[in-house]
Design a protein around this motif. Structure first.
Motif, PDB file in Angstrom:
ATOM      1  N   LYS A   1       0.109   0.809   8.578  1.00 22.02           N
ATOM      2  CA  LYS A   1      -0.588   1.929   7.565  1.00 22.02           C
ATOM      3  C   LYS A   1      -1.432   2.649   8.552  1.00 22.02           C
TER       4      LYS A   1
ATOM      5  N   LYS B   1       4.301  12.686   9.646  1.00 19.66           N
ATOM      6  CA  LYS B   1       3.900  12.082   8.156  1.00 19.66           C
ATOM      7  C   LYS B   1       2.723  12.743   7.625  1.00 19.66           C
ATOM      8  N   ALA B   2       2.795  13.722   6.654  1.00 21.65           N
ATOM      9  CA  ALA B   2       1.609  14.425   6.318  1.00 21.65           C
ATOM     10  C   ALA B   2       1.210  15.225   7.331  1.00 21.65           C
TER      11      ALA B   2
ATOM     12  N   ASP C   1       0.857  -1.185  -0.078  1.00 22.13           N
ATOM     13  CA  ASP C   1       0.036  -0.083   0.164  1.00 22.13           C
ATOM     14  C   ASP C   1       0.967   1.253   0.015  1.00 22.13           C
ATOM     15  N   PRO C   2       0.733   2.261  -0.870  1.00 25.36           N
ATOM     16  CA  PRO C   2       1.336   3.497  -0.693  1.00 25.36           C
ATOM     17  C   PRO C   2       1.344   4.049   0.496  1.00 25.36           C
ATOM     18  N   ASN C   3       0.699   3.757   1.142  1.00 26.56           N
ATOM     19  CA  ASN C   3       0.541   4.620   2.651  1.00 26.56           C
ATOM     20  C   ASN C   3       1.087   3.724   3.724  1.00 26.56           C
ATOM     21  N   ASN C   4       1.705   2.711   3.484  1.00 24.61           N
ATOM     22  CA  ASN C   4       2.391   1.721   4.270  1.00 24.61           C
ATOM     23  C   ASN C   4       3.692   2.713   4.875  1.00 24.61           C
ATOM     24  N   ILE C   5       3.948   2.406   6.295  1.00 22.54           N
ATOM     25  CA  ILE C   5       5.204   2.769   6.791  1.00 22.54           C
ATOM     26  C   ILE C   5       5.882   1.615   7.118  1.00 22.54           C
TER      27      ILE C   5
ATOM     28  N   ASP D   1      11.302   3.267   6.392  1.00 21.57           N
ATOM     29  CA  ASP D   1      10.811   4.318   6.564  1.00 21.57           C
ATOM     30  C   ASP D   1      11.496   4.899   8.004  1.00 21.57           C
TER      31      ASP D   1
ATOM     32  N   ASP E   1       0.025  13.825  10.431  1.00 23.26           N
ATOM     33  CA  ASP E   1      -0.071  13.250  11.343  1.00 23.26           C
ATOM     34  C   ASP E   1       1.471  13.204  12.226  1.00 23.26           C
TER      35      ASP E   1
ATOM     36  N   LYS F   1       5.087  -3.604   8.489  1.00 23.39           N
ATOM     37  CA  LYS F   1       4.342  -2.514   7.386  1.00 23.39           C
ATOM     38  C   LYS F   1       3.203  -2.211   8.268  1.00 23.39           C
TER      39      LYS F   1
ATOM     40  N   LYS G   1      -7.791   5.183   8.351  1.00 20.94           N
ATOM     41  CA  LYS G   1      -8.308   6.638   8.217  1.00 20.94           C
ATOM     42  C   LYS G   1      -9.588   6.678   9.141  1.00 20.94           C
TER      43      LYS G   1
END
Length: 340
Positions: free
Chosen positions: A337, A198-199, A96-100, A135, A201, A335, A340
């Protein structure tokens, strides 16, 4: 029992002792080492006790004897322990592109004292980390070195020692806006933290390194140490770990951010300190890993003493233990995420 042969009677006697010890170990996470230090030592043997009870169950199963019920019932009572030792499901790996990606690694001073007879170990560790590109990277027994160059990361480290400066470090690809250390008395071990952004958050990352047991896992060293000295030393260490955990929990209670706790707890998932630190957090191995998940190179049975814990604000989309023998610990990666 009367119909058993003498050999089987002896086997069942040993089976009963091992089953009783495993049953007793189920209460260990709820027993303070300060009150029952010697009993807490049993937590280190839980993986071994589980494996022995499985072997006893198989033994009686092959003989078609009702004695199989003893180990079967004990294992069933503690089925959560069994799944903490071994995950039968396949490892979760959701891209997922939003994974950390969060890695924890005790690097054992990058082999500065040449425990592994290879001068390139520290370079191999850096190459491994550079290849995986986590990350966030949490390291225990870290030491600064000119050859250890991790590009593209913000860094916070806390070091001590005279001869060889060492301690804990956290590297992050996200900006670090706050950092600090939780000092543990009378030891070089400690816990550190960073707040990363991150963004929109802010996320708190903890790196916890509890007191080491100081056990050399080689057969020669263990054979030369009396059980009495070993128990006394481990009991003292467990008491120190509990005090260190209390200090950490006081700090953790004041945190208002979503958090991830990484670290080398120097204790198993069956221990009091693990239960206290984990609380309501998710164990990334339990949620997304598979197999034994061993993180420490102990020759006799699989031992998991390194952890990545995440609160419910995160989805665990993957977990992996890397079979990389560049330290006495294995690197682990989760990983995560943000939900939301």
């Amino acid at each position: 029992m009367k119909r058993l042969k003498l050999v089987d009677k002896l086997v069942f006697f040993v089976n009963s002792i091992v089953a009783t010890m495993l049953l007793l170990s189920y209460i260990l996470p709820y027993v303070s080492p300060k009150n029952f230090a010697l009993l807490s030592v049993l937590s280190l043997a839980v993986p071994f006790l589980i494996l022995l009870n499985i072997l006893f169950f198989v033994y009686w199963l092959l003989k078609v004897k009702k004695q199989l019920l003893l180990s079967l019932i004990i294992l069933f009572i503690g089925y959560n322990y069994l799944f903490s030792l071994y995950k039968f499901s396949s490892s979760k790996n959701i891209e997922d592109p939003n994974n950390i990606s969060v890695m924890n690694y005790n690097v054992r001073l990058f082999n500065v004292f040449e425990w592994i007879p290879d001068e390139t170990v520290k370079i191999q560790i850096v190459d491994f980390i550079s290849e995986k590109q986590p990350d966030v990277l949490s390291m225990q027994e870290y030491r600064p070195d000119e050859a250890i160059d991790l590009k593209g990361y913000y860094k916070y480290e806390e070091l001590s020692g005279k001869k060889v400066k060492n301690g804990q470090a956290i590297f992050s690809k996200f900006p670090i806006v706050n950092s600090g250390s939780i000092e543990f008395p009378n030891t070089s071990n400690n816990a550190i933290f960073v707040d990363i952004v991150k963004a929109k958050d802010t996320i708190r990352i903890y790196n916890v390194h509890l007191q080491s047991l100081g056990i050399d896992p080689t057969v020669e060293k263990l054979a030369n140490e009396s059980s009495e000295n070993l128990f006394k030393r481990v009991s003292k260490t467990f008491k120190m770990q509990e005090s260190q955990t209390d200090l950490f929990l006081q700090h953790k209670a004041r945190c208002k951010y979503k958090m991830v706790i990484c670290g080398d707890f120097n204790n198993t998932a069956y221990s009091y300190v693990y239960k206290e630190i984990k609380g309501d957090l998710q164990d990334a191995f339990v949620e997304g890993g598979n197999g034994f998940g061993r993180t420490f190179n102990f020759k006799f049975f699989p031992v998991r003493i390194d952890f990545i814990l995440a609160d419910d604000a995160f989805e665990v989309n993957g977990f992996k233990t890397f079979d990389v023998e560049l330290s006495d610990h294995y690197p682990i990666l989760a990983k995560l995420k943000l939900a939301k």
